[in-house]
Design an enzyme around this catalytic site. Structure first.
Site: not given
Ligand SMILES: C[C@H](O)[C@H](O)[C@@H](O)C(=O)CO
Ligand SMILES: [Mn+2]
Length: 418
Positions: A225, A261, A285, A295
Protein backbone atom coordinates in the site's frame (compact mmCIF):
# COMPACT_ATOMS: atom_id res chain seq x y z
CA UNK A 1 -40.34 -10.06 5.44
CA UNK A 2 -42.53 -6.96 5.84
CA UNK A 3 -45.18 -6.48 3.21
CA UNK A 4 -44.37 -2.88 2.20
CA UNK A 5 -40.76 -3.79 1.52
CA UNK A 6 -41.81 -6.81 -0.53
CA UNK A 7 -44.34 -4.77 -2.49
CA UNK A 8 -41.85 -1.99 -3.18
CA UNK A 9 -39.36 -4.61 -4.35
CA UNK A 10 -41.89 -6.18 -6.72
CA UNK A 11 -42.46 -2.82 -8.39
CA UNK A 12 -38.74 -2.04 -8.49
CA UNK A 13 -38.02 -5.46 -9.95
CA UNK A 14 -40.46 -4.79 -12.81
CA UNK A 15 -38.95 -1.39 -13.51
CA UNK A 16 -35.40 -2.75 -13.63
CA UNK A 17 -36.53 -5.79 -15.68
CA UNK A 18 -37.88 -3.39 -18.31
CA UNK A 19 -34.32 -2.20 -18.94
CA UNK A 20 -32.85 -5.69 -18.83
CA UNK A 21 -31.66 -5.81 -15.20
CA UNK A 22 -32.52 -8.97 -13.28
CA UNK A 23 -32.67 -7.80 -9.65
CA UNK A 24 -32.88 -11.31 -8.17
CA UNK A 25 -29.65 -12.24 -9.96
CA UNK A 26 -28.09 -8.97 -8.82
CA UNK A 27 -28.89 -9.72 -5.18
CA UNK A 28 -27.47 -13.20 -5.51
CA UNK A 29 -24.26 -11.71 -6.91
CA UNK A 30 -24.08 -9.06 -4.18
CA UNK A 31 -24.43 -11.72 -1.50
CA UNK A 32 -21.18 -13.32 -2.74
CA UNK A 33 -19.13 -10.18 -2.11
CA UNK A 34 -17.07 -9.86 1.04
CA UNK A 35 -16.05 -6.55 2.48
CA UNK A 36 -13.22 -6.55 5.02
CA UNK A 37 -14.18 -4.64 8.15
CA UNK A 38 -11.14 -2.91 9.64
CA UNK A 39 -10.92 -3.79 13.33
CA UNK A 40 -9.00 -0.60 14.08
CA UNK A 41 -12.14 1.54 13.78
CA UNK A 42 -13.19 -0.13 17.05
CA UNK A 43 -10.38 1.18 19.25
CA UNK A 44 -8.79 4.16 17.47
CA UNK A 45 -5.88 2.09 16.05
CA UNK A 46 -4.37 1.34 19.46
CA UNK A 47 -4.33 -2.46 19.51
CA UNK A 48 -3.58 -4.67 22.48
CA UNK A 49 0.16 -4.98 22.30
CA UNK A 50 1.24 -1.49 23.35
CA UNK A 51 -2.08 0.31 23.96
CA UNK A 52 -0.37 3.18 25.77
CA UNK A 53 1.88 3.94 22.83
CA UNK A 54 0.80 7.08 20.92
CA UNK A 55 -0.51 6.59 17.41
CA UNK A 56 2.34 7.47 15.03
CA UNK A 57 3.15 7.02 11.37
CA UNK A 58 1.48 10.23 10.24
CA UNK A 59 -2.05 8.96 10.73
CA UNK A 60 -4.37 10.41 13.32
CA UNK A 61 -7.70 9.82 15.02
CA UNK A 62 -9.87 12.70 16.22
CA UNK A 63 -12.52 12.46 18.88
CA UNK A 64 -13.05 10.77 22.19
CA UNK A 65 -16.46 9.12 21.87
CA UNK A 66 -17.03 6.90 24.89
CA UNK A 67 -16.91 3.12 24.75
CA UNK A 68 -13.90 2.18 22.66
CA UNK A 69 -12.87 -1.47 22.94
CA UNK A 70 -9.90 -2.06 25.21
CA UNK A 71 -9.73 -5.86 25.09
CA UNK A 72 -9.94 -8.37 22.24
CA UNK A 73 -13.20 -9.72 23.68
CA UNK A 74 -14.75 -6.24 23.65
CA UNK A 75 -13.58 -5.62 20.12
CA UNK A 76 -15.02 -8.92 18.95
CA UNK A 77 -18.31 -8.09 20.64
CA UNK A 78 -18.39 -4.73 18.82
CA UNK A 79 -17.54 -6.38 15.52
CA UNK A 80 -20.28 -8.96 16.12
CA UNK A 81 -22.76 -6.15 16.68
CA UNK A 82 -21.63 -4.31 13.55
CA UNK A 83 -21.64 -7.45 11.41
CA UNK A 84 -25.16 -8.31 12.56
CA UNK A 85 -26.31 -5.06 10.93
CA UNK A 86 -24.46 -5.42 7.63
CA UNK A 87 -26.06 -7.63 4.99
CA UNK A 88 -23.92 -10.52 3.71
CA UNK A 89 -21.04 -12.60 4.92
CA UNK A 90 -17.80 -10.68 5.35
CA UNK A 91 -14.21 -10.52 6.59
CA UNK A 92 -12.43 -8.74 9.42
CA UNK A 93 -9.13 -7.01 8.88
CA UNK A 94 -6.64 -7.27 11.75
CA UNK A 95 -3.42 -5.44 12.40
CA UNK A 96 -0.54 -7.26 14.07
CA UNK A 97 -0.96 -5.20 17.26
CA UNK A 98 -4.35 -6.87 17.86
CA UNK A 99 -2.78 -9.96 19.47
CA UNK A 100 -4.90 -11.92 21.88
CA UNK A 101 -2.40 -13.38 24.33
CA UNK A 102 -1.13 -12.94 27.88
CA UNK A 103 2.44 -13.27 26.67
CA UNK A 104 4.51 -10.07 26.61
CA UNK A 105 5.93 -10.07 23.11
CA UNK A 106 7.31 -7.58 20.65
CA UNK A 107 6.42 -7.29 16.97
CA UNK A 108 9.39 -9.39 15.89
CA UNK A 109 8.08 -12.27 17.99
CA UNK A 110 4.50 -12.67 16.77
CA UNK A 111 3.34 -16.17 15.89
CA UNK A 112 0.07 -17.70 14.76
CA UNK A 113 -0.66 -18.86 18.32
CA UNK A 114 -0.99 -15.24 19.43
CA UNK A 115 -4.02 -14.87 17.17
CA UNK A 116 -5.65 -18.26 17.77
CA UNK A 117 -8.66 -16.78 19.52
CA UNK A 118 -9.38 -14.57 16.54
CA UNK A 119 -9.37 -17.61 14.29
CA UNK A 120 -11.62 -19.54 16.64
CA UNK A 121 -14.06 -16.62 16.63
CA UNK A 122 -13.89 -16.25 12.85
CA UNK A 123 -14.66 -19.95 12.46
CA UNK A 124 -17.64 -19.71 14.79
CA UNK A 125 -19.02 -16.73 12.88
CA UNK A 126 -18.14 -17.95 9.38
CA UNK A 127 -15.89 -14.95 8.76
CA UNK A 128 -12.71 -14.49 6.78
CA UNK A 129 -9.69 -12.61 8.14
CA UNK A 130 -7.16 -10.26 6.56
CA UNK A 131 -3.91 -9.11 8.16
CA UNK A 132 -1.49 -6.18 8.28
CA UNK A 133 2.00 -5.94 9.75
CA UNK A 134 2.04 -2.93 12.11
CA UNK A 135 5.03 -0.78 11.16
CA UNK A 136 4.08 2.26 13.24
CA UNK A 137 3.29 3.30 16.83
CA UNK A 138 6.48 1.62 18.01
CA UNK A 139 9.76 3.05 19.42
CA UNK A 140 11.63 1.45 16.50
CA UNK A 141 9.47 3.13 13.84
CA UNK A 142 10.45 6.74 14.52
CA UNK A 143 13.28 6.88 11.95
CA UNK A 144 12.03 4.54 9.29
CA UNK A 145 11.12 0.87 9.23
CA UNK A 146 11.80 -1.38 6.23
CA UNK A 147 13.75 1.38 4.51
CA UNK A 148 15.75 2.36 7.60
CA UNK A 149 19.46 2.93 7.06
CA UNK A 150 20.13 1.41 10.47
CA UNK A 151 20.63 -2.32 9.78
CA UNK A 152 19.37 -3.36 13.20
CA UNK A 153 16.14 -1.39 12.86
CA UNK A 154 15.61 -2.64 9.33
CA UNK A 155 16.20 -6.24 10.42
CA UNK A 156 13.60 -5.84 13.19
CA UNK A 157 10.95 -4.78 10.68
CA UNK A 158 11.89 -7.42 8.13
CA UNK A 159 11.43 -10.04 10.83
CA UNK A 160 8.07 -8.53 11.74
CA UNK A 161 6.80 -8.62 8.16
CA UNK A 162 8.07 -12.17 7.64
CA UNK A 163 6.21 -13.29 10.73
CA UNK A 164 3.10 -11.38 9.67
CA UNK A 165 3.05 -13.36 6.43
CA UNK A 166 3.11 -16.60 8.43
CA UNK A 167 0.20 -15.39 10.55
CA UNK A 168 -1.73 -14.43 7.41
CA UNK A 169 -1.06 -17.83 5.81
CA UNK A 170 -2.25 -19.50 9.02
CA UNK A 171 -5.49 -17.47 8.85
CA UNK A 172 -6.04 -18.48 5.24
CA UNK A 173 -5.35 -22.13 5.88
CA UNK A 174 -7.57 -22.31 8.96
CA UNK A 175 -10.43 -20.41 7.40
CA UNK A 176 -10.07 -21.95 3.97
CA UNK A 177 -10.04 -18.66 2.12
CA UNK A 178 -7.43 -16.15 1.04
CA UNK A 179 -6.09 -13.79 3.67
CA UNK A 180 -4.53 -10.62 2.28
CA UNK A 181 -1.38 -9.53 4.10
CA UNK A 182 -1.21 -5.80 3.43
CA UNK A 183 2.10 -4.04 3.95
CA UNK A 184 2.07 -0.32 4.64
CA UNK A 185 4.98 1.59 6.16
CA UNK A 186 5.15 5.27 7.13
CA UNK A 187 8.80 5.91 6.13
CA UNK A 188 9.58 9.30 4.63
CA UNK A 189 10.96 12.78 5.18
CA UNK A 190 9.32 15.95 6.41
CA UNK A 191 11.61 18.09 4.27
CA UNK A 192 13.21 17.67 0.88
CA UNK A 193 15.72 14.84 0.86
CA UNK A 194 18.87 14.93 -1.25
CA UNK A 195 19.10 11.20 -1.77
CA UNK A 196 15.75 9.84 -2.90
CA UNK A 197 17.16 6.67 -4.41
CA UNK A 198 18.85 4.92 -1.48
CA UNK A 199 15.74 4.67 0.76
CA UNK A 200 13.73 3.19 -2.11
CA UNK A 201 16.45 0.71 -3.01
CA UNK A 202 16.62 -0.30 0.66
CA UNK A 203 12.84 -0.70 0.73
CA UNK A 204 12.86 -2.81 -2.44
CA UNK A 205 15.56 -5.08 -1.05
CA UNK A 206 13.92 -5.37 2.35
CA UNK A 207 10.59 -6.31 0.77
CA UNK A 208 12.33 -8.89 -1.38
CA UNK A 209 13.71 -10.48 1.77
CA UNK A 210 10.30 -10.37 3.43
CA UNK A 211 8.73 -12.13 0.47
CA UNK A 212 11.29 -14.94 0.18
CA UNK A 213 9.10 -17.60 1.77
CA UNK A 214 6.41 -18.86 -0.61
CA UNK A 215 2.85 -19.55 0.47
CA UNK A 216 -0.17 -20.97 -1.29
CA UNK A 217 -2.11 -18.16 -3.04
CA UNK A 218 -5.30 -19.84 -1.89
CA UNK A 219 -4.32 -18.99 1.68
CA UNK A 220 -2.27 -15.82 1.55
CA UNK A 221 -1.65 -13.00 -0.88
CA UNK A 222 0.76 -10.14 -0.29
CA UNK A 223 -0.30 -6.58 -0.97
CA UNK A 224 1.63 -3.32 -0.82
CA UNK A 225 0.00 0.00 0.00
CA UNK A 226 1.54 3.26 -1.15
CA UNK A 227 0.73 6.79 -0.22
CA UNK A 228 1.19 10.34 -1.45
CA UNK A 229 2.25 11.77 1.91
CA UNK A 230 1.76 11.47 5.67
CA UNK A 231 1.92 13.97 8.50
CA UNK A 232 5.64 14.39 9.16
CA UNK A 233 6.49 12.91 5.77
CA UNK A 234 5.12 15.68 3.60
CA UNK A 235 8.03 16.01 1.18
CA UNK A 236 8.94 12.42 0.50
CA UNK A 237 7.21 9.10 1.10
CA UNK A 238 9.55 6.19 0.45
CA UNK A 239 6.71 3.79 -0.31
CA UNK A 240 4.96 6.11 -2.75
CA UNK A 241 2.15 4.95 -5.01
CA UNK A 242 4.46 4.73 -8.03
CA UNK A 243 7.01 2.75 -6.05
CA UNK A 244 4.48 0.13 -5.02
CA UNK A 245 2.77 0.02 -8.37
CA UNK A 246 6.14 -0.94 -9.84
CA UNK A 247 6.89 -3.31 -6.99
CA UNK A 248 3.53 -5.09 -7.22
CA UNK A 249 3.84 -5.52 -10.98
CA UNK A 250 7.38 -6.85 -10.93
CA UNK A 251 6.79 -9.19 -7.97
CA UNK A 252 3.35 -10.34 -9.09
CA UNK A 253 1.60 -9.37 -5.86
CA UNK A 254 -1.45 -7.22 -5.10
CA UNK A 255 -1.38 -3.45 -5.18
CA UNK A 256 -3.41 -1.74 -2.48
CA UNK A 257 -5.27 1.37 -3.47
CA UNK A 258 -6.39 3.44 -0.50
CA UNK A 259 -8.94 6.03 -1.62
CA UNK A 260 -7.25 8.61 0.61
CA UNK A 261 -3.73 8.15 -0.65
CA UNK A 262 -3.77 10.21 -3.81
CA UNK A 263 -4.11 13.84 -4.72
CA UNK A 264 -7.68 14.87 -3.82
CA UNK A 265 -8.56 15.57 -7.45
CA UNK A 266 -7.52 12.12 -8.65
CA UNK A 267 -10.22 9.56 -9.39
CA UNK A 268 -8.91 6.43 -7.69
CA UNK A 269 -11.40 4.19 -9.47
CA UNK A 270 -9.70 5.06 -12.75
CA UNK A 271 -6.58 3.28 -11.50
CA UNK A 272 -8.22 -0.14 -11.32
CA UNK A 273 -8.31 -0.69 -15.06
CA UNK A 274 -4.90 0.93 -15.49
CA UNK A 275 -3.35 -1.71 -13.24
CA UNK A 276 -5.36 -4.88 -13.78
CA UNK A 277 -4.48 -5.59 -17.43
CA UNK A 278 -0.98 -6.21 -16.07
CA UNK A 279 -1.28 -6.89 -12.34
CA UNK A 280 -2.21 -9.88 -10.24
CA UNK A 281 -5.00 -8.13 -8.37
CA UNK A 282 -6.02 -5.27 -6.15
CA UNK A 283 -6.71 -4.71 -2.50
CA UNK A 284 -8.88 -1.66 -1.87
CA UNK A 285 -9.00 0.52 1.21
CA UNK A 286 -12.29 2.29 0.71
CA UNK A 287 -12.05 5.50 2.66
CA UNK A 288 -13.25 9.12 2.56
CA UNK A 289 -10.51 11.71 2.38
CA UNK A 290 -11.62 15.22 3.28
CA UNK A 291 -8.95 17.56 1.90
CA UNK A 292 -6.27 15.06 2.95
CA UNK A 293 -6.02 11.41 4.01
CA UNK A 294 -8.44 12.12 6.84
CA UNK A 295 -9.94 8.61 7.04
CA UNK A 296 -13.51 9.79 7.46
CA UNK A 297 -16.23 7.15 7.54
CA UNK A 298 -17.19 6.03 4.04
CA UNK A 299 -20.50 7.37 2.74
CA UNK A 300 -22.28 6.84 -0.55
CA UNK A 301 -20.74 9.88 -2.20
CA UNK A 302 -19.67 10.20 -5.81
CA UNK A 303 -16.19 8.81 -5.19
CA UNK A 304 -17.53 5.69 -3.46
CA UNK A 305 -20.19 5.23 -6.13
CA UNK A 306 -17.52 5.39 -8.81
CA UNK A 307 -15.53 2.68 -7.00
CA UNK A 308 -18.53 0.32 -6.91
CA UNK A 309 -19.57 1.08 -10.48
CA UNK A 310 -16.07 0.63 -11.86
CA UNK A 311 -15.61 -2.74 -10.18
CA UNK A 312 -18.93 -4.01 -11.47
CA UNK A 313 -18.97 -2.52 -14.96
CA UNK A 314 -15.51 -3.84 -15.72
CA UNK A 315 -15.95 -7.23 -14.12
CA UNK A 316 -13.14 -6.67 -11.64
CA UNK A 317 -14.68 -8.26 -8.56
CA UNK A 318 -12.82 -11.56 -8.97
CA UNK A 319 -9.48 -9.79 -8.89
CA UNK A 320 -10.23 -7.30 -6.17
CA UNK A 321 -10.30 -7.62 -2.40
CA UNK A 322 -12.43 -4.91 -0.88
CA UNK A 323 -11.44 -3.56 2.51
CA UNK A 324 -12.26 -0.34 4.29
CA UNK A 325 -9.94 2.05 6.06
CA UNK A 326 -11.32 4.79 8.24
CA UNK A 327 -11.16 5.64 11.90
CA UNK A 328 -13.41 8.23 13.41
CA UNK A 329 -13.69 8.59 17.19
CA UNK A 330 -16.15 11.49 17.12
CA UNK A 331 -19.09 9.14 16.64
CA UNK A 332 -20.16 5.72 17.90
CA UNK A 333 -17.49 3.36 16.56
CA UNK A 334 -19.87 0.46 15.90
CA UNK A 335 -22.13 2.79 13.95
CA UNK A 336 -19.10 3.99 12.00
CA UNK A 337 -18.38 0.43 10.86
CA UNK A 338 -21.99 -0.15 9.90
CA UNK A 339 -22.30 3.11 7.98
CA UNK A 340 -19.06 2.51 6.08
CA UNK A 341 -19.80 -1.09 5.18
CA UNK A 342 -23.41 -0.51 4.20
CA UNK A 343 -22.38 2.43 2.01
CA UNK A 344 -19.64 0.40 0.33
CA UNK A 345 -22.13 -2.39 -0.40
CA UNK A 346 -24.64 0.13 -1.71
CA UNK A 347 -22.06 1.41 -4.19
CA UNK A 348 -21.67 -2.12 -5.53
CA UNK A 349 -25.42 -2.61 -5.71
CA UNK A 350 -25.79 0.64 -7.63
CA UNK A 351 -23.17 -0.58 -10.06
CA UNK A 352 -25.01 -3.88 -10.55
CA UNK A 353 -28.37 -2.21 -11.06
CA UNK A 354 -27.44 -0.57 -14.30
CA UNK A 355 -28.05 -1.96 -17.80
CA UNK A 356 -24.37 -2.54 -18.35
CA UNK A 357 -24.61 -4.34 -21.70
CA UNK A 358 -26.95 -1.70 -23.13
CA UNK A 359 -24.57 1.02 -22.01
CA UNK A 360 -21.55 -0.77 -23.44
CA UNK A 361 -23.36 -1.27 -26.75
CA UNK A 362 -24.27 2.40 -26.88
CA UNK A 363 -20.69 3.34 -26.14
CA UNK A 364 -19.16 0.99 -28.69
CA UNK A 365 -21.45 2.28 -31.43
CA UNK A 366 -20.67 5.88 -30.57
CA UNK A 367 -24.13 6.59 -29.17
CA UNK A 368 -22.90 8.76 -26.32
CA UNK A 369 -26.29 10.46 -26.07
CA UNK A 370 -27.85 7.20 -24.89
CA UNK A 371 -24.94 6.56 -22.54
CA UNK A 372 -25.38 9.92 -20.84
CA UNK A 373 -29.19 9.89 -20.82
CA UNK A 374 -29.48 6.38 -19.37
CA UNK A 375 -26.82 6.83 -16.69
CA UNK A 376 -28.57 10.02 -15.57
CA UNK A 377 -32.02 8.38 -15.50
CA UNK A 378 -30.63 5.47 -13.47
CA UNK A 379 -30.01 7.87 -10.62
CA UNK A 380 -33.73 8.12 -9.92
CA UNK A 381 -34.49 4.42 -10.33
CA UNK A 382 -35.82 2.68 -7.17
CA UNK A 383 -32.48 1.46 -5.89
CA UNK A 384 -33.57 1.95 -2.25
CA UNK A 385 -36.37 -0.60 -2.63
CA UNK A 386 -33.90 -3.21 -3.84
CA UNK A 387 -31.47 -2.40 -1.02
CA UNK A 388 -34.18 -2.71 1.64
CA UNK A 389 -35.34 -6.00 0.21
CA UNK A 390 -31.76 -7.26 0.24
CA UNK A 391 -31.36 -6.28 3.90
CA UNK A 392 -34.52 -8.15 4.81
CA UNK A 393 -33.47 -11.15 2.78
CA UNK A 394 -30.17 -11.16 4.71
CA UNK A 395 -31.95 -10.73 8.06
CA UNK A 396 -30.56 -7.31 8.89
CA UNK A 397 -32.53 -4.11 9.50
CA UNK A 398 -33.53 -2.42 6.26
CA UNK A 399 -33.39 1.26 7.13
CA UNK A 400 -32.39 3.41 10.07
CA UNK A 401 -33.75 0.73 12.44
CA UNK A 402 -30.19 -0.55 12.74
CA UNK A 403 -29.32 2.64 14.56
CA UNK A 404 -31.81 1.83 17.31
CA UNK A 405 -29.92 -1.41 17.89
CA UNK A 406 -26.59 0.41 18.04
CA UNK A 407 -27.98 2.99 20.48
CA UNK A 408 -29.28 0.21 22.64
CA UNK A 409 -25.87 -1.50 22.55
CA UNK A 410 -24.24 1.79 23.41
CA UNK A 411 -26.45 2.25 26.43
CA UNK A 412 -26.14 -1.31 27.71
CA UNK A 413 -22.53 -2.11 26.82
CA UNK A 414 -20.42 0.79 25.59
CA UNK A 415 -21.24 3.33 28.28
CA UNK A 416 -20.36 0.74 30.94
CA UNK A 417 -16.78 0.65 29.68
CA UNK A 418 -14.10 2.72 31.42
C1 LIG B 1 -4.18 1.51 10.00
C2 LIG B 1 -3.95 1.25 8.54
O1 LIG B 1 -3.09 0.25 8.31
C3 LIG B 1 -3.45 2.47 7.87
O2 LIG B 1 -4.54 3.35 7.84
C4 LIG B 1 -2.93 2.30 6.44
O3 LIG B 1 -3.67 1.37 5.73
C5 LIG B 1 -3.02 3.62 5.84
O4 LIG B 1 -3.89 3.86 5.06
C6 LIG B 1 -2.06 4.68 6.24
O5 LIG B 1 -2.41 5.90 5.77
MN1 LIG C 1 -5.06 2.32 4.11
Amino acid sequence: MTKPIEEAYTLAKQKYAAIGVDTDAVLEKLSQIKVSLQCWQGDDVLGFMFPDQALTGGISVSGNYPGKATTPAQLRADLDKALSLIPGNHKVNLHAIYVDTDEKIDLDQIEPKHYEKWVQWAKEKGLGLDFNPTCFSHPKSTDGTLSSNDPETQAFWIEHVKRSRKVAAYFGEELNQTCVNNIWIPDGYKDNPIDKMSPRVRLRDALDQCLEEKFDDAHMLDAVEGKLFGIGAESFTTGSNDFYLSYALTRDILWTIDAGHFHPTEDVSDKFTAFLPFGKGLMLHVSRPIRWDSDHVVILDEATTRIGETLVRNDLLDKTFIGMDFFDATINRVAAMVIGARSTLKSLLLGMLSPIETLKDAESTGDFTTRLAVTEEMKSYPFGAVWEFYCQQQNVPAGTEWLTEVKDYEQKILTERK
